[in-house]
Design an enzyme around this catalytic site. Structure first.
Site, PDB file in Angstrom:
ATOM      1  N   SER A  85      26.301  -4.187  -1.782  1.00 28.20           N
ATOM      2  CA  SER A  85      26.237  -2.732  -1.980  1.00 28.20           C
ATOM      3  C   SER A  85      27.646  -2.221  -2.264  1.00 28.20           C
ATOM      4  O   SER A  85      28.618  -2.699  -1.676  1.00 28.20           O
ATOM      5  CB  SER A  85      25.705  -2.064  -0.718  1.00 28.20           C
ATOM      6  OG  SER A  85      25.953  -0.674  -0.773  1.00 28.20           O
ATOM      7  N   SER A  86      27.739  -1.222  -3.138  1.00 27.22           N
ATOM      8  CA  SER A  86      29.070  -0.732  -3.537  1.00 27.22           C
ATOM      9  C   SER A  86      29.851  -0.154  -2.363  1.00 27.22           C
ATOM     10  O   SER A  86      31.073  -0.036  -2.436  1.00 27.22           O
ATOM     11  CB  SER A  86      28.943   0.307  -4.651  1.00 27.22           C
ATOM     12  OG  SER A  86      28.195   1.416  -4.214  1.00 27.22           O
ATOM     13  N   CYS A  87      29.170   0.184  -1.245  1.00 26.14           N
ATOM     14  CA  CYS A  87      29.899   0.716  -0.085  1.00 26.14           C
ATOM     15  C   CYS A  87      30.700  -0.371   0.625  1.00 26.14           C
ATOM     16  O   CYS A  87      31.457  -0.081   1.553  1.00 26.14           O
ATOM     17  CB  CYS A  87      28.961   1.410   0.885  1.00 26.14           C
ATOM     18  SG  CYS A  87      27.859   0.295   1.734  1.00 26.14           S
ATOM     19  N   TYR A 105      27.144  -1.158   7.960  1.00 27.09           N
ATOM     20  CA  TYR A 105      26.360  -1.759   6.872  1.00 27.09           C
ATOM     21  C   TYR A 105      27.262  -2.582   5.952  1.00 27.09           C
ATOM     22  O   TYR A 105      26.928  -3.702   5.559  1.00 27.09           O
ATOM     23  CB  TYR A 105      25.684  -0.635   6.098  1.00 27.09           C
ATOM     24  CG  TYR A 105      24.806  -1.057   4.965  1.00 27.09           C
ATOM     25  CD1 TYR A 105      23.559  -1.632   5.205  1.00 27.09           C
ATOM     26  CD2 TYR A 105      25.192  -0.859   3.643  1.00 27.09           C
ATOM     27  CE1 TYR A 105      22.735  -1.999   4.157  1.00 27.09           C
ATOM     28  CE2 TYR A 105      24.372  -1.226   2.589  1.00 27.09           C
ATOM     29  CZ  TYR A 105      23.151  -1.787   2.849  1.00 27.09           C
ATOM     30  OH  TYR A 105      22.330  -2.157   1.813  1.00 27.09           O
ATOM     31  N   LYS A 151      27.228  -6.575   4.809  1.00 24.74           N
ATOM     32  CA  LYS A 151      27.090  -6.977   3.409  1.00 24.74           C
ATOM     33  C   LYS A 151      28.263  -7.865   2.976  1.00 24.74           C
ATOM     34  O   LYS A 151      28.085  -8.834   2.238  1.00 24.74           O
ATOM     35  CB  LYS A 151      26.984  -5.738   2.511  1.00 24.74           C
ATOM     36  CG  LYS A 151      25.622  -5.060   2.615  1.00 24.74           C
ATOM     37  CD  LYS A 151      24.549  -5.983   2.068  1.00 24.74           C
ATOM     38  CE  LYS A 151      23.151  -5.472   2.225  1.00 24.74           C
ATOM     39  NZ  LYS A 151      22.115  -6.450   1.842  1.00 24.74           N
ATOM     40  N   HIS A 190      18.506   8.390   1.103  1.00 21.83           N
ATOM     41  CA  HIS A 190      19.725   8.581   0.314  1.00 21.83           C
ATOM     42  C   HIS A 190      19.624   9.919  -0.430  1.00 21.83           C
ATOM     43  O   HIS A 190      18.563  10.531  -0.495  1.00 21.83           O
ATOM     44  CB  HIS A 190      19.906   7.441  -0.690  1.00 21.83           C
ATOM     45  CG  HIS A 190      20.272   6.142  -0.072  1.00 21.83           C
ATOM     46  ND1 HIS A 190      19.335   5.206   0.300  1.00 21.83           N
ATOM     47  CD2 HIS A 190      21.461   5.622   0.279  1.00 21.83           C
ATOM     48  CE1 HIS A 190      19.953   4.164   0.835  1.00 21.83           C
ATOM     49  NE2 HIS A 190      21.244   4.387   0.835  1.00 21.83           N
TER      50      HIS A 190
HETATM   51  O1  GFB Z   1      23.167   8.817  -0.713  1.00 22.43           O
HETATM   52  P1  GFB Z   1      23.926   9.107   0.530  1.00 22.43           P
HETATM   53  O2  GFB Z   1      23.111   9.341   1.750  1.00 22.43           O
HETATM   54  O3  GFB Z   1      24.913   7.935   0.894  1.00 22.43           O
HETATM   55  O4  GFB Z   1      24.843  10.416   0.320  1.00 22.43           O
HETATM   56  P2  GFB Z   1      26.354   7.430   0.412  1.00 22.43           P
HETATM   57  C1  GFB Z   1      25.639  10.601  -0.807  1.00 22.43           C
HETATM   58  C2  GFB Z   1      26.277  11.967  -0.782  1.00 22.43           C
HETATM   59  O5  GFB Z   1      25.255  12.969  -0.950  1.00 22.43           O
HETATM   60  C3  GFB Z   1      27.014  12.328   0.521  1.00 22.43           C
HETATM   61  C4  GFB Z   1      25.415  13.990   0.015  1.00 22.43           C
HETATM   62  O6  GFB Z   1      28.179  13.042   0.196  1.00 22.43           O
HETATM   63  C5  GFB Z   1      26.005  13.239   1.218  1.00 22.43           C
HETATM   64  O7  GFB Z   1      26.610  14.156   2.137  1.00 22.43           O
HETATM   65  N1  GFB Z   1      24.125  14.648   0.263  1.00 22.43           N
HETATM   66  C6  GFB Z   1      23.844  15.933  -0.042  1.00 22.43           C
HETATM   67  C7  GFB Z   1      23.046  14.132   0.877  1.00 22.43           C
HETATM   68  N2  GFB Z   1      22.629  16.274   0.382  1.00 22.43           N
HETATM   69  C8  GFB Z   1      22.094  15.174   0.953  1.00 22.43           C
HETATM   70  C9  GFB Z   1      20.845  14.918   1.595  1.00 22.43           C
HETATM   71  O8  GFB Z   1      19.971  15.767   1.727  1.00 22.43           O
HETATM   72  N3  GFB Z   1      20.656  13.636   2.064  1.00 22.43           N
HETATM   73  C10 GFB Z   1      21.609  12.665   1.928  1.00 22.43           C
HETATM   74  N4  GFB Z   1      21.339  11.424   2.386  1.00 22.43           N
HETATM   75  N5  GFB Z   1      22.822  12.897   1.361  1.00 22.43           N
HETATM   76  C11 GFB Z   1      25.391   5.234   1.283  1.00 22.43           C
HETATM   77  C12 GFB Z   1      25.758   4.299   2.403  1.00 22.43           C
HETATM   78  O9  GFB Z   1      26.443   6.094   1.197  1.00 22.43           O
HETATM   79  O10 GFB Z   1      25.263   4.592   0.048  1.00 22.43           O
HETATM   80  C13 GFB Z   1      24.938   3.105   2.410  1.00 22.43           C
HETATM   81  O11 GFB Z   1      25.672   5.003   3.621  1.00 22.43           O
HETATM   82  C14 GFB Z   1      24.584   2.551   1.047  1.00 22.43           C
HETATM   83  O12 GFB Z   1      25.625   2.153   3.144  1.00 22.43           O
HETATM   84  C15 GFB Z   1      24.329   3.605  -0.010  1.00 22.43           C
HETATM   85  O13 GFB Z   1      25.621   1.734   0.597  1.00 22.43           O
HETATM   86  C16 GFB Z   1      24.266   3.044  -1.396  1.00 22.43           C
HETATM   87  O14 GFB Z   1      26.405   7.188  -1.062  1.00 22.43           O
HETATM   88  O15 GFB Z   1      27.436   8.281   0.954  1.00 22.43           O
END
Ligand code: GFB
Length: 299
Positions: free
Chosen positions: A94-96, A123, A127, A166
């Site tokens: 995963s890119s994270c 996570y 990975k 996500h």
């Molecule tokens: O997709 P996301 O949950 O994960 O959030 P990451 C990406 C961005 O979207 C963050 C914003 O800046 C969140 O604050 N965001 C805005 C939201 N509104 C929302 C919402 O309603 N729900 C969510 N979930 N986010 C993940 C990693 O990081 O990426 C994992 O935690 C994994 O490990 C995944 O690698 C691909 O992109 O920040």
């Protein structure tokens, strides 16, 4: 989501016998069960797509679960495959897993060159361990075990739960529900400023098959798979809003974390080999909205 997409792509390509046990049939956290299953089935290839996954909030608040379960799944599958004599294994990273503040776009060699983003460190550590396990078995035992590093994914089978999803699935749900309920505001977590790259899962599945079909010597040990362009979270919310016909306003909830400021992958390696994504972002959003509205996304 990823496993199902790869299965769909493999089934469409034909010519291979597929073994895809459900969680009830094989618990990947049960080391003995995994070792016995692999010894009994002895596949020609293992695709390690299963993981405990979630968005920023789930990653941040359930660190023990994300670290332990993903370490166990990686260790059980990779060592079990080696013990059973499985010659080839594809591991999904995963890119994270890349350092939080590394140069953009992110190249494969930046792995382990700096500190991780705290909201997804658990996570990411698991990975990284999986990627390095593949490297170790290749180095010590000559195994053809390699890793694919996808960017943020979305598509059929995504998790639309408001707290653990996500961002793509979360905003699709919030926007669709706002339109349905005649509401004129959606809450977007964080500042809206972070940039993310979004790839449709069917394009990732095509990339995995593309790499599997290559000869081991022409296939990199680690390959980034991204869309090629990123956008801010604010722009994503606007795009989803346009697609859904939402005419209200976005409210940014600063009590929620932003996470990594940016993580755009350099996918030059796989593009040079001949793969590129087929599903444009607008088209992918349109499809996912349709899937959500048809109710095919409640798993
Ligand atoms: O997709 P996301 O949950 O994960 O959030 P990451 C990406 C961005 O979207 C963050 C914003 O800046 C969140 O604050 N965001 C805005 C939201 N509104 C929302 C919402 O309603 N729900 C969510 N979930 N986010 C993940 C990693 O990081 O990426 C994992 O935690 C994994 O490990 C995944 O690698 C691909 O992109 O920040």
């Amino acid at each position: 989501m990823v496993g199902s997409a790869i299965l769909r792509a493999l089934a469409a390509a034909g010519g291979r016998e597929l073994i895809a046990p459900t969680r009830e049939e094989l618990d990947l956290l049960d080391q003995g069960a995994v070792f016995r299953f692999l010894a009994a089935t002895r596949p020609r290839c293992v695709i390690a797509a299963a993981a405990r996954v979630g968005g920023i909030h789930a990653n941040d608040t359930r660190r023990a679960e994300f670290l332990y379960e993903n370490l166990a799944i990686a260790a059980n599958l990779i060592h079990g495959a080696h013990q059973a004599g499985v010659p080839r294994l594809l591991f999904l990273g995963s890119s994270c897993a890349y350092p939080r503040d590394c140069p953009q776009p992110i190249r494969e060699e930046y792995l382990l060159t700096g500190p991780l983003e705290p909201t997804n460190e658990a996570y990411a550590v698991a990975k990284i361990a999986g990627i390095r396990l593949c490297d170790a078995y290749r180095h010590q035992h000559g195994r053809d075990y390699f890793s694919v590093m996808p960017t943020n994914l979305y598509g059929p089978g995504d998790n639309y739960d408001p707290e653990s999803s996500h961002v793509m699935a979360a905003l699709i749900r919030k926007t669709a529900e706002a339109v349905r309920g005649g509401r004129d505001e959606i809450v977007v977590w964080g500042s809206g400023a972070p940039r993310r790259e979004f790839l449709h899962v069917d394009d990732l599945a095509r990339a995995c098959l593309f790499l599997l079909d290559r000869s081991p010597s022409s296939r990199p040990a680690l390959t980034n798979v991204g869309y090629g362009e990123d956008i801010t979270i604010r722009e994503l919310a606007q795009l989803i809003g346009e697609s859904a016909g939402f005419r209200g306003t976005l409210r940014f909830d600063a009590s929620r974390p932003d996470g990594t400021p940016r993580k755009l992958l350099d996918s030059g390696r796989i593009r040079a080999l001949g793969w590129s994504p087929l599903v444009g972002l607008r088209e992918g959003i349109r499809r996912s909205l349709g899937e959500y509205l048809r109710g095919g996304a409640d798993d």
